[in-house]
Design a protein around this motif. Structure first.
Motif, PDB file in Angstrom:
ATOM      1  N   PRO A  35       0.846  -1.314   0.113  1.00 22.90           N
ATOM      2  CA  PRO A  35      -0.016  -0.130   0.098  1.00 22.90           C
ATOM      3  C   PRO A  35       0.713   1.108   0.094  1.00 22.90           C
ATOM      4  CG  PRO A  35      -0.964  -1.633   1.591  1.00 22.90           C
ATOM      5  CD  PRO A  35       0.284  -2.349   1.110  1.00 22.90           C
ATOM      6  N   TYR A  70       2.001   1.810  -3.478  1.00 18.20           N
ATOM      7  CA  TYR A  70       1.033   2.410  -4.432  1.00 18.20           C
ATOM      8  C   TYR A  70       0.802   3.695  -4.158  1.00 18.20           C
ATOM      9  CZ  TYR A  70      -3.591   2.876  -5.749  1.00 18.20           C
ATOM     10  OH  TYR A  70      -4.777   3.360  -6.505  1.00 18.20           O
ATOM     11  N   TYR A  71       0.909   4.268  -2.784  1.00 17.35           N
ATOM     12  CA  TYR A  71       0.561   5.669  -2.590  1.00 17.35           C
ATOM     13  C   TYR A  71       1.692   6.596  -3.079  1.00 17.35           C
ATOM     14  CZ  TYR A  71      -4.048   4.629  -0.322  1.00 17.35           C
ATOM     15  OH  TYR A  71      -5.186   4.462   0.039  1.00 17.35           O
TER      16      TYR A  71
END
Length: 237
Positions: A183, A186-187
C-alpha cells in the motif's frame, strides 16, 4: 520527428483542453541507453544543492546574469567541494550546454553515469571559472535499520543519524525501505523520502511520526515529505 513522449494531459471533467506534458527525447535517450546497458537507471550525485537564479535574486546578490543555477550548499568531502565549487557560485554551463535553472543541473547529474566527470563553467565574483567534478553513487539505504510502521503498511522508517548526508540539514523520519507493490508503494512512498509532517503536525523523528499517526482520527491523512530538492504531499486513505 520525435521531440517528446507524452506522459499526461490536463483534462478537467474528463475533457482535453489541449495542454499536455512530455518527456524530451534527449532525456528519454539517456534513460534508454542506461536501461539497455545496465538494466536500470544509475543516478549519481555531486553533493551540492542549487536553486533557480531569478532576476530579483541576481540583483540582490550583485550577479550580472539572470540565467543559471545558484549553488546554495556544498557537502563537506563531496565531489563538488573537491572540484572547488562554493556556495553563491552560479553554474552557467554543464558539459558545454547552457544551464538555465536548477532542474538543468539535476537532469545533467542524474543522467550522467557514475564515475564520469561533468565539466562546469561557474560565475564567481564576476569571473568565469572552469572545473570538473566526478559523479559518485548516491547514498545507499541498504544498511539503514528501519522500524516498521503499521499505518504506512509496507514502510520502514529510521531516524536521520550522524554520518548520513542529510544529518544536521533536515529533520524528519527517513523512509529506509518500501516493499514493492505494498500500500505504501502504491500511494507513492519511496526509499530515501523524508517524512516531515502528518496532517500539518511536524514529525522531526520516528517517535514524533508514530505519535502523529496514532493521533490521526481522519479517514485520510496528508503525508508531507522531502524527495531530493522537492517537497510534496501524498494523500493516504
Amino acid at each position: 520527428e520525435l521531440i517528446g513522449i507524452n506522459t499526461a494531459i490536463i483534462g478537467p471533467a474528463g475533457g482535453n483542453v489541449g495542454i499536455g506534458f512530455a518527456v524530451p527525447t534527449n532525456m528519454v535517450r539517456e534513460v534508454m541507453n542506461q536501461i539497455v546497458r545496465y538494466g536500470e537507471v544509475k543516478r549519481g550525485r555531486f553533493g551540492m544543492s542549487t536553486q533557480d537564479l531569478t532576476p530579483d535574486l541576481a540583483a540582490s546578490l550583485g550577479i550580472n546574469t539572470n540565467e543559471g543555477a545558484l549553488v546554495t550548499e556544498v557537502e563537506a568531502g563531496s565531489p563538488a567541494e573537491k572540484a572547488g565549487i562554493k556556495p553563491r557560485d552560479v553554474i552557467l554551463l554543464a558539459n558545454g550546454k547552457p544551464v538555465r535553472g536548477s532542474s538543468d543541473v539535476r537532469n545533467r547529474v542524474g543522467l550522467t553515469p557514475v564515475g564520469e566527470e561533468v565539466e562546469f563553467r561557474l560565475l564567481r565574483d564576476g569571473k568565469q571559472i572552469a572545473t570538473k567534478a566526478k559523479v559518485v553513487a548516491p547514498f545507499t539505504l541498504a544498511s539503514v535499520e528501519g522500524r516498521l510502521i503499521p499505518q504506512l503498511e509496507g514502510t520502514a522508517v529510521a531516524n536521520i543519524e550522524r554520518g548520513m548526508p542529510m544529518f544536521g540539514k533536515v529533520e524528519g523520519a527517513l523512509v529506509a525501505r518500501v516493499e514493492a507493490n505494498s500500500p505504501a508503494w502504491y500511494y507513492g512512498l519511496r526509499p530515501g523520502d523524508i517524512i516531515v509532517s502528518i496532517n500539518r503536525t511536524r514529525t522531526r523523528n520516528v517517535a514524533e511520526l508514530q505519535t502523529a499517526l496514532r493521533n490521526n482520527e481522519r479517514n485520510a491523512m496528508a503525508v508531507t515529505l522531502l524527495r531530493g530538492d522537492f517537497r510534496l504531499t501524498i494523500l493516504i486513505r
